[in-house]
Write a protein that holds these residues in place. Structure first.
Motif, short mmCIF file in Angstrom:
data_model
loop_
_atom_site.label_atom_id
_atom_site.label_comp_id
_atom_site.label_asym_id
_atom_site.label_seq_id
_atom_site.Cartn_x
_atom_site.Cartn_y
_atom_site.Cartn_z
N SER A 33 0.84 -1.20 0.00
CA SER A 33 0.00 0.00 0.00
C SER A 33 0.87 1.25 0.00
N ASN A 74 -3.85 6.66 1.75
CA ASN A 74 -3.90 5.25 2.15
C ASN A 74 -3.82 5.12 3.66
N ALA A 103 -5.79 -4.11 1.97
CA ALA A 103 -5.32 -2.75 2.17
C ALA A 103 -6.13 -1.84 1.27
N LEU A 122 -6.86 2.02 -0.52
CA LEU A 122 -6.35 3.33 -0.92
C LEU A 122 -7.45 4.05 -1.70
#
Lengths: 776, 191
Positions: free
Chosen positions: A79, A97, A190, A192
């Motif tokens: 990320s 992020n 993850a 973003l």
């Protein structure tokens, strides 16, 4: 001029027109993919803003990114690296992020401009009492577990202006963080979010941005990791790709089916190849005319046009199938000429309904259909007889190999037609309350999996669907900023009382000149401030001289030039400000996006006061629905107008009211049956179905016209039936391949058209004039 | 004079016996002891020494911990303030300042590390501690000192070191040294 000379002239004109069109298309035609052309036109200011927002607003630029398929530590690393590379690529405004240091440049700029930007800068804040209260607060903050946060800025910012400014920037809410980056609750993804610089409607640019993310990700992806992408622009691009894929597949399959069918009927390849000429010529000349008229052609227009002109493939079938053994084609053309002309004219003028639409995409489609169908008809009538060698049709079928009772026109079972249509009416009546689907989302051709991923990532990121916004309108930027600043106390109260979750405001980053001047006036000169500060510090444990940077910064702020519009250049906030504050055709507009509106009534009441001052509350969903409904109503009016044109044309051509009705009845009956079948299957009608119904009427008319032709010669009825069955099967083949696609838009058109072909054929056959005895 | 080589050898042997007899006591064992405690409550006195202050800032209050990740710090004097930490969320409530303020620890890595230094220790979560710090333990079960040195640059920019002192599964003192030179000493105990 001799007959031969006229024929040669027709071919020459055709070739010249084709060449000219080819030249124009190659040199001047630009194909756009702006989805805006397929958004209905806006009737009101609010709808205008809606369409604008959908095309290029903040929300339209959002790219949601998920990384799956690795352990937490690897996901966090990926990320962080992906975010860095996205930043470096220059294709994105903000990339977030969850890593706090990502906002460092913005924080630095906020810090430098704090005395111009902070709403806390008021005269009472800089009195001895005000300063003393601020210092007490700082002391308590220093003693809290978050003390280190203000520790460094304390000497320069003892009134805590940076804290006030940065709070909305960081956002108290957001997804959970693990390992320093945003992750889904289960830690398996993850998250973003990136804001593309390109507006959402520019699908090519959106696709490029997505490809860029994919290739950057490929460079840093840990083993097994998978990238998930979603967002409005990307959804548009996916929809376009799906339409193109479906249209191409449908074109190929139906082409194959039609070719096989025609080869079986003509027992020769040449007439099959020649059958393609009218439709192709119509398409080429049609596209050239559209680009001449509109300046450009929309990609989706091209996709749909191929389908609409598909009807033109039937024209050569009528010609070739009608050719009697040993008859010159020119003779055949003359024989069926009047019927063919009427069939072409009715379809062509049926399309006038679309041409008159205020919806640019539909208008293009209408013009293309009109020109394309007319050209295809002319080419069939005038050019094909010249180009087709006499012997090409020698081996063709002369009658249906399976002539059965159902294909005898004017069957005694005509009551069946009346019964079918009579059955359709109560079905339509029963659904009259839920006839129309006015949800703009359902008009969108976005494939379901893309929609689902979008919703999932949005939920995990805590990015609310942007539905409500305020639009502040004024002729000048300064006035717009002042008006939106006037809203701020109300919005602050709304947040405090929980009516709304939060809001965003351009004036936060670019206050009006008036406000900036007021703030500057609130700052005392150095000597006064030093004296007041000394008084404020009495009894508090701060070291003497600690606040020297504060004294210097305030003095500097008193003499600094006002914050300019380009103050955020080079930071992520630049694109955010651009999206929040923009010059429009009718002056400046400031947008105030409202997140999580919980009490629309309270907000509405509070806004009443500002209603006359150019402040609009826009519920994007409601506006969108109203837009679609208004536009659907317009389309319905135009379709009815198109039907009237068709009826008038028919009467002018046939000069027989009874015959006109006899031809119209099966076409209209087929359309009614289509509607009833769709409704019974649980489908709600959209504007796309209306377009398809127009096509159904056009095709139904062709069948009825040919079924009702007075045969001039012995055995001609058999030829007519042959041509109708071949043409009907070809249409059905094209419609079914479309209906089998994955794009909802094309499926709706395909299914409607397939039903219409079957109903149109059936009703035309049942209701046709009885052929005179002996003609069969 | 030549030393008798038998003496060191005997001492070494003795030490070896002593080691073999002693039970093993490392960070893992300490953490195990803390992990067995579901909740705790204690008073504290916290003193901050800073070059920004003429005199140290002394706070008195109480600390509440509840497994796995809830921490409450009530400052009772010289002013009133409650800090509630629940997972990622920090809420600071100060009656003098009105509305409570909520922050996300994720956005504040140094603050998160600082919180975890205390919270992960009380939770007995060695893995969480080691995510932020290099952990070393000195002393015995009855009197131990746990030293934490930041691992990541984001944390190392704010905190130099943390030393926690205690006896068995009881924390008695925390000493934090910030990179600015500020020292915060917190003494726990119900007195």
């Amino acid at each position: 001029m001799s007959v031969n000379g006229r024929a040669r002239m027709a071919v020459a004109i055709w070739l010249a027109a084709l060449l000219a069109s080819g030249y124009w298309i190659a040199r001047h035609t630009s194909v756009t993919t702006d989805l805006g052309a397929f958004l209905p036109p806006a009737a009101t200011r609010a709808q205008e803003i809606l369409v604008d927002q959908l095309r290029s607003g903040v929300a339209s630029r959002l790219l949601l990114i998920g990384i799956d398929g690795a352990d937490e530590a690897a996901l966090a690393k990926a990320s962080s690296e992906l975010a860095q590379r996205l930043d470096a690529s220059g294709a994105f405004g903000t990339v977030v992020n969850g890593e706090p240091q990502r906002l460092a440049p913005e924080r630095d700029r906020l810090f430098g401009l704090r005395y111009a930007l902070s709403s806390g800068v008021r005269p009472e804040r800089f009195t001895a009492e005000g300063l003393r209260a601020a210092l007490r607060e700082e002391l308590e903050l220093l003693g809290s577990p978050l003390g280190m946060l203000s520790r460094r800025t304390l000497p320069a910012d003892p009134t805590g202006e940076l804290r006030r400014l940065a709070a909305p920037l960081a956002g108290a809410a957001g997804p959970m963080s693990r390992q320093g980056v945003w992750m889904s609750l289960d830690g398996k993804r993850a998250l973003l979010a990136a804001q593309t610089l390109a507006p959402g409607f520019d699908l090519d640019a959106q696709e490029r941005a997505a490809d860029l993310v994919r290739s950057l990700f490929a460079g840093i992806a840990p083993p097994g990791a998978v990238l998930q992408l979603a967002g409005p622009g990307l959804a548009g691009a996916a929809a376009r790709a799906a339409i193109e894929r479906d249209a191409r597949r449908a074109t190929l399959t139906s082409l194959l089916g039609v070719v096989l069918l025609l080869v079986a009927a003509y027992r020769s390849v040449l007439p099959v190849l020649l059958s393609g000429l009218p439709a192709l010529s119509g398409m080429a000349i049609g596209v050239a005319v559209v680009s001449l008229w509109f300046g450009q052609v929309h990609g989706i227009t091209l996709g749909f046009a191929a389908i609409l002109i598909g009807e033109a493939v039937d024209y050569p079938t009528y010609l070739y199938a009608h050719a009697a053994r040993g008859e010159a084609l020119a003779q055949t053309a003359r024989r069926i000429g009047p019927t063919l002309r009427l069939a072409v004219l009715t379809t062509s003028f049926g399309a006038i309904a679309m041409l008159l639409s205020t919806f640019r995409g539909l208008a293009q489609l209408g013009l293309l259909t009109m020109v394309g169908v007319a050209v295809a008809g002319l080419v069939t009538w005038l050019v094909l007889p010249v180009l087709t060698p006499a012997r090409a049709l020698e081996g063709k079928l002369m009658r249906l190999p399976f002539a059965g009772v159902a294909f005898v026109p004017g069957s005694p079972h005509r009551w069946l037609a009346a019964l079918l249509v009579a059955a359709a009416l109560p079905v339509i009546a029963a659904h009259s309350g839920r006839l129309w689907d006015d949800d703009l989302a359902n008009l969108s051709p976005v494939p379901e999996p893309a929609k689902a991923l979008d919703a999932e990532l949005r939920g995990q990121l805590g990015a609310p669907d942007l539905r409500h916004l305020l639009a502040v309108v004024a002729p000048e930027r300064e006035a717009v900023l002042q008006k939106s600043e006037a809203l701020q106390p109300l919005l602050e109260r709304a947040v405090a009382d929980g009516w709304i979750g939060g809001y965003e405001l351009a004036a936060r980053y670019l206050p009006s000149r008036r406000t900036q001047e007021a703030r500057r006036a609130a700052l005392p000169d150095r000597a006064t401030l030093a004296a007041r500060l000394a008084q404020a510090q009495r009894g508090l444990p701060f070291r003497d001289g600690l606040f020297a940077p504060f004294l210097a910064d305030v003095e500097q702020a008193r003499n600094a030039p006002p914050v300019a519009a380009d103050a955020w250049h080079g930071t992520a906030l630049a694109s955010r400000l651009d999206a929040l504050l923009a010059p429009g055709a009718k002056g400046w507009v400031a947008f105030v996006p409202i997140s999580s509106l919980r009490d629309a009534k309270m907000l509405g009441a509070a806004l009443q006061v500002h209603a006359d001052e150019g402040v609009l509350h826009i519920d994007l969903k409601r506006e969108a629905d109203a837009l679609v409904a208004g536009y659907r109503a317009e389309s319905l009016r135009l379709v009815l107008f198109g039907l009237l044109c068709i009826a008038a044309l028919l009467y002018a051509g046939l000069r027989d009211l009874a015959l006109t009705l006899r031809v119209l009845a099966p076409a209209l009956g087929a359309a009614l049956l289509c509607v009833a079948t769709l409704l019974a299957a649980g489908v709600r009608l959209s504007v796309l179905h209306l377009v398809a119904l127009l096509l159904v009427v056009g095709v139904g008319l062709n069948y009825a016209l040919f079924f009702n032709r007075r045969p001039a010669a012995e055995g001609e009825s058999a030829l007519t039936r042959l041509s109708l069955v071949v043409a009907g099967l070809a249409s059905l083949c094209a419609a079914l391949t479309l209906a089998a696609g994955s794009t909802p838009v094309l499926r709706a058109i395909g299914a409607t058209f397939a039903l219409g072909t079957v109903y149109g054929f059936l009703l035309s056959a049942l209701l046709a004039r009885r052929p005179p005895p002996g003609a069969v | 004079m030549r030393a008798d080589p038998r003496w060191p050898a005997a001492l070494l042997l003795l030490a070896a016996f002593r080691l073999a007899a002693a039970e093993e006591f490392g960070p893992a064992q300490l953490m195990q002891a803390f992990a067995a405690i579901p909740e705790a409550q204690t008073r504290f006195i916290e003193v901050r020494r800073s070059d920004m202050l003429r005199a140290p800032l002394e706070l008195k209050g109480k600390l509440l911990y509840q497994r796995p990740d809830r921490l409450e710090r009530h400052v009772l004097s010289p002013y009133q303030e409650v800090t509630r930490i629940d997972g990622d969320r920090v809420t600071i409530e100060n009656p003098a300042r009105g509305e409570p303020r909520t922050y996300s620890l994720a956005a504040l890595p140094a603050a998160l590390a600082l919180v975890e230094g205390l919270r992960a220790t009380l939770a007995g979560d060695l893995a969480a501690l080691e995510r932020h710090y290099r952990v070393s333990l000195a002393g015995s079960r009855e009197a131990w000192t746990l030293s934490l040195v930041p691992r990541t640059p984001a944390v190392a920019g704010a905190v130099s070191s943390i030393q926690l002192t205690g006896s068995a599964a009881r924390l008695t003192r925390v000493e934090i040294e910030e990179t600015t030179g500020d020292r915060i000493t917190t003494v726990f105990g119900d007195r």
